[in-house]
Design an enzyme around this catalytic site. Structure first.
Site, short mmCIF file in Angstrom:
data_model
loop_
_atom_site.label_atom_id
_atom_site.label_comp_id
_atom_site.label_asym_id
_atom_site.label_seq_id
_atom_site.Cartn_x
_atom_site.Cartn_y
_atom_site.Cartn_z
N ASP A 88 0.81 -1.21 0.00
CA ASP A 88 0.00 0.00 0.00
C ASP A 88 0.85 1.27 0.00
OD1 ASP A 88 -2.02 1.80 0.14
OD2 ASP A 88 -2.68 1.27 2.16
N ASP A 297 -1.96 5.59 -5.56
CA ASP A 297 -2.19 4.67 -4.44
C ASP A 297 -2.36 3.23 -4.91
OD1 ASP A 297 -2.89 3.48 -2.07
OD2 ASP A 297 -4.71 4.66 -1.74
#
Length: 444
Positions: A88, A297
């Protein structure tokens, strides 16, 4: 989640001549909603897993019911324990489930590791390096540093900061700081049970990237075979085309809605085919509160745009696909709570999709073109008569309560993504990620 500043002196740095290659593992599910020295490659095995039901990432980032998570497998502790972590780039703190709960299939057990060390409240790690956490750390009854990470979907995880030895491609990284979580709430406990935790990869002082002292990292996600590769460190890859770079945008002051340690870039416009949406440039610039930043992201599947921009894109795409696609025309159907432009497609699925106008994201100095199958996503457990349902892979941030533009990993498929921390920029180029994985596997 966010953090900043320099890394703790207790954290080991990675030698710049060494970089690691991970093979990214996808978890898929269905839901309604250059160094002159010799470079060393270390490769981890790839697995593909499919689950029957509908990711776990950080505050100020999207963490609703993602259908696909990018995960890497490694070992932690003494003796080593196998864990699987969600990759992430939108989160800072890496964390692991440390308490066995009925819904968890995999945990890290600190009680059987001789190298596990909980972090006391008085430690500089606790007192200074957590300042960008959205929820301030506290001191628990045992005088240990207590941390809570929260998410946009109201999910949260709670536990203590600790240090442990992480084994990355067989190389030990002692005293790596992470969260050892023993409680929390997940909006999707079934999905949460599939992994052991999360690997925070943003620019914060406690992120995995910062703790390893990486000058850069890259990844490439295949669009078809659920594979990919993660490269930690810099490398010269002669078979890779030239990268197009866009600079990172940084905020010098703290703003309530601006994540200072995210990979923030400047979106300047959007084109459908070659038609530029007629929008003022000001809509893409963060306001005085920091709302409106654009983040890259890996922990979010799709791409989300602020309401006015999303509406303009939706209208133009609808106009240019009129007669090519059949709208669903169901105002009550909103995929994943934010994607309301959906279509009925004959049961043969993606193979029956017509040629669609590409959507190009225009950044400062670079463009990212989204075309073909990346434009529409099949909602596999929803049917309209004999037709399948496909939804436009751009969503409305406003419907999620998110004051930001987010570039998700679905639109990064078959794109080599490089995060250059030394030069403060993000680079990318179209490539075959399946071929890239094969080439890196064969590299001595």
């Amino acid at each position: 989640m966010a953090s900043s500043e320099s890394c703790s002196p207790t954290v080991p740095l990675l030698l710049p001549s060494l970089f690691f290659i991970f093979l990214l593992q996808f978890q898929t599910s269905v839901s309604s909603v250059s160094s002159p020295q010799t470079q060393t490659f270390l490769i981890l095995p790839l697995k593909t897993q499919t689950f029957p039901q509908p990711q776990a990432p950080s505050s100020r980032k999207l963490n609703f019911q993602h259908n696909v998570t990018l995960t890497v497998s490694l070992t932690i502790g003494s003796p080593p324990q196998n864990v699987t972590m969600v990759l992430d780039t939108g989160s800072e703190l890496s964390w692991l489930h440390c308490k066995k709960l009925p819904n968890l299939n995999s945990i890290f057990n600190p009680l059987i590791s001789s190298s596990y060390t909980p972090t006391p409240c008085t430690s500089p790690i606790c007192t200074t390096q957590t300042r960008d956490f959205s929820i301030p750390v506290s001191c628990d009854p045992k005088k240990l540093c207590h941390v809570i990470v929260s998410y946009a979907d109201a999910s949260s995880m709670e536990g203590n900061l600790a240090t442990e030895t992480f084994f990355i491609g067989g190389s030990a990284q002692p005293r790596t700081v992470f969260g050892c979580m023993d409680s929390g709430y997940s909006s999707d406990s079934d999905e949460d049970s599939k992994t052991t935790g999360l690997m925070g990869m943003n620019r914060g002082s406690l992120s995995f990237v910062t703790q390893m002292g990486l000058p850069k990292f890259s990844y490439c996600i295949s669009g078809h075979d659920a594979s990919g590769v993660l490269l930690l460190g810099g490398a010269t890859l002669p078979w890779l085309g030239p990268l197009h770079y866009t600079p990172l945008v940084k905020a010098t002051t703290s703003l309530p809605y601006f994540d200072r340690v995210a990979y923030t870039v400047q979106l300047e416009g959007i084109k459908v085919s070659e038609k530029l949406l007629q929008l003022p440039k000001s809509v893409f610039v963060p306001d005085h509160t920091g709302a409106g930043q654009t983040m890259v992201d890996s922990g979010t599947q799709f791409t989300f745009l602020l309401g006015s921009v999303y509406t303009a894109l939706k209208n133009e795409f609808s106009l240019q696909t009129k007669g090519l696609l059949t709208p669903l025309d169901d105002p009550n159907f909103v995929f994943q709570g934010a994607m309301d432009l959906c279509y009925k497609v004959p049961a043969s699925g993606a193979s029956s999709l017509p040629v669609l106008p590409a959507v190009t994201l225009v950044f400062d100095g670079a463009e990212m073109k989204v075309s073909g199958e990346r434009l529409l996503y099949e909602v596999r457990d929803v049917r309209k008569g004999n037709d399948s349902v496909f939804c436009f892979t751009f969503g409305n941030s406003d419907l999620l309560g998110i004051e930001a533009y987010v570039i998700g990993h679905h639109h990064q498929q078959n794109v080599w993504m490089e995060f250059d921390l030394v030069n403060s920029r993000v680079g990318f180029t179209d490539t075959s990620c399946e071929l890239a994985s094969q080439r890196l596997r064969m590299t001595p």
